[in-house]
Design a protein around this motif. Structure first.
Motif, PDB file in Angstrom:
ATOM      1  N   LEU A 256       0.838  -1.206   0.000  1.00 16.31           N
ATOM      2  CA  LEU A 256       0.000   0.000   0.000  1.00 16.31           C
ATOM      3  C   LEU A 256       0.867   1.248   0.000  1.00 16.31           C
ATOM      4  O   LEU A 256       1.899   1.309   0.685  1.00 16.31           O
ATOM      5  CB  LEU A 256      -0.863   0.022   1.261  1.00 16.31           C
ATOM      6  CG  LEU A 256      -2.025  -0.956   1.306  1.00 16.31           C
ATOM      7  CD1 LEU A 256      -2.195  -1.498   2.709  1.00 16.31           C
ATOM      8  CD2 LEU A 256      -3.283  -0.246   0.853  1.00 16.31           C
ATOM      9  N   ARG A 257       0.401   2.239  -0.742  1.00 23.15           N
ATOM     10  CA  ARG A 257       1.057   3.548  -0.721  1.00 23.15           C
ATOM     11  C   ARG A 257      -0.009   4.576  -0.371  1.00 23.15           C
ATOM     12  O   ARG A 257      -0.985   4.738  -1.103  1.00 23.15           O
ATOM     13  CB  ARG A 257       1.665   3.859  -2.090  1.00 23.15           C
ATOM     14  CG  ARG A 257       2.432   5.173  -2.141  1.00 23.15           C
ATOM     15  CD  ARG A 257       2.916   5.443  -3.551  1.00 23.15           C
ATOM     16  NE  ARG A 257       1.791   5.654  -4.468  1.00 23.15           N
ATOM     17  CZ  ARG A 257       1.598   6.769  -5.185  1.00 23.15           C
ATOM     18  NH1 ARG A 257       2.450   7.759  -5.126  1.00 23.15           N
ATOM     19  NH2 ARG A 257       0.557   6.875  -5.986  1.00 23.15           N
ATOM     20  N   VAL A 258       0.160   5.224   0.767  1.00 25.25           N
ATOM     21  CA  VAL A 258      -0.781   6.277   1.158  1.00 25.25           C
ATOM     22  C   VAL A 258      -0.098   7.620   0.942  1.00 25.25           C
ATOM     23  O   VAL A 258       0.909   7.935   1.592  1.00 25.25           O
ATOM     24  CB  VAL A 258      -1.234   6.115   2.629  1.00 25.25           C
ATOM     25  CG1 VAL A 258      -2.154   7.266   3.020  1.00 25.25           C
ATOM     26  CG2 VAL A 258      -1.951   4.773   2.820  1.00 25.25           C
ATOM     27  N   VAL A 259      -0.622   8.381   0.003  1.00 22.75           N
ATOM     28  CA  VAL A 259      -0.077   9.703  -0.313  1.00 22.75           C
ATOM     29  C   VAL A 259      -0.756  10.708   0.612  1.00 22.75           C
ATOM     30  O   VAL A 259      -1.983  10.795   0.640  1.00 22.75           O
ATOM     31  CB  VAL A 259      -0.350  10.070  -1.787  1.00 22.75           C
ATOM     32  CG1 VAL A 259       0.226  11.441  -2.101  1.00 22.75           C
ATOM     33  CG2 VAL A 259       0.218   9.006  -2.714  1.00 22.75           C
ATOM     34  N   VAL A 260       0.069  11.420   1.374  1.00 23.25           N
ATOM     35  CA  VAL A 260      -0.477  12.292   2.414  1.00 23.25           C
ATOM     36  C   VAL A 260      -0.309  13.755   2.022  1.00 23.25           C
ATOM     37  O   VAL A 260       0.752  14.173   1.552  1.00 23.25           O
ATOM     38  CB  VAL A 260       0.242  12.015   3.758  1.00 23.25           C
ATOM     39  CG1 VAL A 260      -0.327  12.890   4.865  1.00 23.25           C
ATOM     40  CG2 VAL A 260       0.121  10.543   4.137  1.00 23.25           C
ATOM     41  N   GLY A 261      -1.374  14.520   2.221  1.00 25.28           N
ATOM     42  CA  GLY A 261      -1.317  15.967   2.059  1.00 25.28           C
ATOM     43  C   GLY A 261      -0.948  16.620   3.379  1.00 25.28           C
ATOM     44  O   GLY A 261      -0.609  15.938   4.350  1.00 25.28           O
ATOM     45  N   PRO A 262      -1.018  17.955   3.448  1.00 25.49           N
ATOM     46  CA  PRO A 262      -0.559  18.662   4.647  1.00 25.49           C
ATOM     47  C   PRO A 262      -1.242  18.204   5.937  1.00 25.49           C
ATOM     48  O   PRO A 262      -2.460  18.148   6.000  1.00 25.49           O
ATOM     49  CB  PRO A 262      -0.879  20.128   4.341  1.00 25.49           C
ATOM     50  CG  PRO A 262      -1.668  20.150   3.082  1.00 25.49           C
ATOM     51  CD  PRO A 262      -1.483  18.855   2.397  1.00 25.49           C
ATOM     52  N   THR A 263      -0.424  17.880   6.908  1.00 28.41           N
ATOM     53  CA  THR A 263      -0.907  17.303   8.173  1.00 28.41           C
ATOM     54  C   THR A 263      -0.116  17.927   9.331  1.00 28.41           C
ATOM     55  O   THR A 263       1.095  18.112   9.220  1.00 28.41           O
ATOM     56  CB  THR A 263      -0.674  15.775   8.171  1.00 28.41           C
ATOM     57  OG1 THR A 263      -1.235  15.223   6.972  1.00 28.41           O
ATOM     58  CG2 THR A 263      -1.303  15.115   9.381  1.00 28.41           C
ATOM     59  N   ILE A 264      -0.808  18.217  10.413  1.00 26.30           N
ATOM     60  CA  ILE A 264      -0.138  18.809  11.582  1.00 26.30           C
ATOM     61  C   ILE A 264       0.648  17.721  12.316  1.00 26.30           C
ATOM     62  O   ILE A 264       0.061  16.787  12.873  1.00 26.30           O
ATOM     63  CB  ILE A 264      -1.153  19.435  12.553  1.00 26.30           C
ATOM     64  CG1 ILE A 264      -2.016  20.468  11.833  1.00 26.30           C
ATOM     65  CG2 ILE A 264      -0.439  20.069  13.738  1.00 26.30           C
ATOM     66  CD1 ILE A 264      -3.283  20.823  12.580  1.00 26.30           C
ATOM     67  N   THR A 265       1.972  17.833  12.276  1.00 24.84           N
ATOM     68  CA  THR A 265       2.852  16.879  12.956  1.00 24.84           C
ATOM     69  C   THR A 265       4.098  17.654  13.414  1.00 24.84           C
ATOM     70  O   THR A 265       4.112  18.880  13.378  1.00 24.84           O
ATOM     71  CB  THR A 265       3.301  15.745  12.007  1.00 24.84           C
ATOM     72  OG1 THR A 265       4.154  16.314  10.999  1.00 24.84           O
ATOM     73  CG2 THR A 265       2.132  15.041  11.343  1.00 24.84           C
ATOM     74  N   GLU A 266       5.135  16.914  13.772  1.00 18.91           N
ATOM     75  CA  GLU A 266       6.389  17.573  14.154  1.00 18.91           C
ATOM     76  C   GLU A 266       7.373  17.642  12.979  1.00 18.91           C
ATOM     77  O   GLU A 266       8.559  17.887  13.181  1.00 18.91           O
ATOM     78  CB  GLU A 266       7.026  16.831  15.331  1.00 18.91           C
ATOM     79  CG  GLU A 266       6.165  16.886  16.585  1.00 18.91           C
ATOM     80  CD  GLU A 266       6.802  16.161  17.755  1.00 18.91           C
ATOM     81  OE1 GLU A 266       8.032  15.940  17.760  1.00 18.91           O
ATOM     82  OE2 GLU A 266       6.057  15.796  18.680  1.00 18.91           O
ATOM     83  N   PHE A 267       6.849  17.395  11.777  1.00 14.27           N
ATOM     84  CA  PHE A 267       7.750  17.285  10.623  1.00 14.27           C
ATOM     85  C   PHE A 267       8.637  18.525  10.455  1.00 14.27           C
ATOM     86  O   PHE A 267       9.824  18.401  10.161  1.00 14.27           O
ATOM     87  CB  PHE A 267       6.935  17.039   9.345  1.00 14.27           C
ATOM     88  CG  PHE A 267       7.765  16.571   8.195  1.00 14.27           C
ATOM     89  CD1 PHE A 267       8.215  15.263   8.133  1.00 14.27           C
ATOM     90  CD2 PHE A 267       8.124  17.438   7.177  1.00 14.27           C
ATOM     91  CE1 PHE A 267       8.998  14.818   7.075  1.00 14.27           C
ATOM     92  CE2 PHE A 267       8.904  17.002   6.111  1.00 14.27           C
ATOM     93  CZ  PHE A 267       9.344  15.690   6.064  1.00 14.27           C
ATOM     94  N   GLY A 268       8.057  19.708  10.627  1.00 13.17           N
ATOM     95  CA  GLY A 268       8.842  20.936  10.447  1.00 13.17           C
ATOM     96  C   GLY A 268       9.312  21.549  11.758  1.00 13.17           C
ATOM     97  O   GLY A 268       9.745  22.705  11.783  1.00 13.17           O
TER      98      GLY A 268
END
Ligand SMILES: NC(=O)c1ccc[n+]([C@@H]2O[C@H](COP(=O)([O-])OP(=O)(O)OC[C@H]3O[C@@H](n4cnc5c(N)ncnc54)[C@H](OP(=O)(O)O)[C@@H]3O)[C@@H](O)[C@H]2O)c1
Length: 254
Positions: free
Chosen positions: A184-196
């Motif tokens: 499975l490949r789930v393509v994710v759009g903008p999400t509030i996380t600690e990524f930045g």
């Protein structure tokens, strides 16, 4: 389980599912680990920050943890091995690991490129490589998180977009080499996380300016919990979803 083998309904695995979540110390991976544990699945949560894993393990009895760095092949194999050993097998893994510095290509040196590619692509390949024999035994599933940036590398995140494009190609390759495995490949759009979270504020502000100037401003982001719910849905669905794209609902709310 292959789509046409007439085998058991994978949703029937229910509470018996044994999951490995790589990149579970924050953001989407952490939210997924919690969502899956609360739904009755057994979860081995992995990542580098031990104190985060300790805190996560304390939130639910279905969660076990292992400290590991996906830039080490041995650690990738150990994550899979620990899940198999502790749970007696592996039904699926979710590769929720990802990283990227923020900055223009002219400032992105070889070390930065290597860190991005090793974390986002090479580690994903090594986890899958270790998991394949177990997943083929259980009719299990492999799930990778990609990004809308793969097709359209955004300014200041070009190396990241390139890594996700490489990940997408790798996913297609796993499917070609292992047609009996649900990848499975789930393509994710903008999400509030600690990524930045570790991005330099001045560069982040510059990115916002560049995006506004080029009409690349996004909608309100999703929450990690929303994304986690959808990931669990496709992971245990009786249908082979293969490619799923999650983006925020941008319709006007009444
Ligand atoms: N947030 C978004 O808008 C967005 C959009 C599209 C796609 N995605 C993708 O979603 C996935 C999850 O990202 P996120 O947004 O949830 O970001 P996040 O909150 O920063 O989580 C990233 C996770 O990756 C782990 N990680 C990073 N380097 C690692 C390493 N070398 N070894 C092991 N674990 C490592 C981190 O744990 P440690 O630091 O503790 O190791 C953390 O648990 C990523 O693949 C990302 O590319 C996110």
């Amino acid at each position: 389980m292959s789509p046409d083998d007439g085998g058991a309904d994978p949703s029937a695995r229910g509470a018996a599912s044994r999951l490995l979540v790589v990149g579970a110390t924050s953001g989407i991976g952490r939210a997924f680990a919690l969502t899956a544990a609360r739904a009755g699945h057994r979860v081995l949560a992995a990542g580098r920050r031990a104190e985060r894993l300790d805190a996560l393990r304390a939130t639910h009895p279905n969660i076990e943890t292992l400290v590991g760095d996906v830039r080490s092949d041995d650690d990738c194999a150990a994550m899979v091995g620990a899940a198999v050993e502790r749970f007696g097998g592996l039904d699926a893994f979710v590769y929720a690991t990802g990283t990227s510095p923020l900055g223009p290509l002219v400032d992105t040196d070889g070390d930065a490129w290597r860190a991005i590619l090793e974390t986002n692509v090479v580690g994903a390949a090594q986890v899958c490589r270790a998991a394949i024999p177990h997943l083929l035994t259980t009719g299990g599933r492999a799930l990778f998180l990609s990004s809308i940036s793969a097709d359209d590398p955004r300014p200041y995140l070009v190396a990241y977009g390139a890594s996700k494009a490489a990940l997408d190609a790798m996913v297609r390759g796993w499917r070609n080499e292992h047609p009996d495995l649900c990848v499975l490949r789930v393509v994710v759009g903008p999400t509030i996380t600690e990524f930045g979270a570790r991005w330099d504020p001045a560069t982040t502000a510059e990115l916002a300016r560049v995006r506004a100037e080029r009409n690349l401003v996004r909608t309100a982001p999703m929450t990690a919990e929303q994304v986690a719910d959808e990931i669990l849905h496709v992971l245990i669905s009786p249908v082979w979803a293969q490619d799923v794209t999650l983006v925020p609902d941008n319709t006007p709310q009444s």
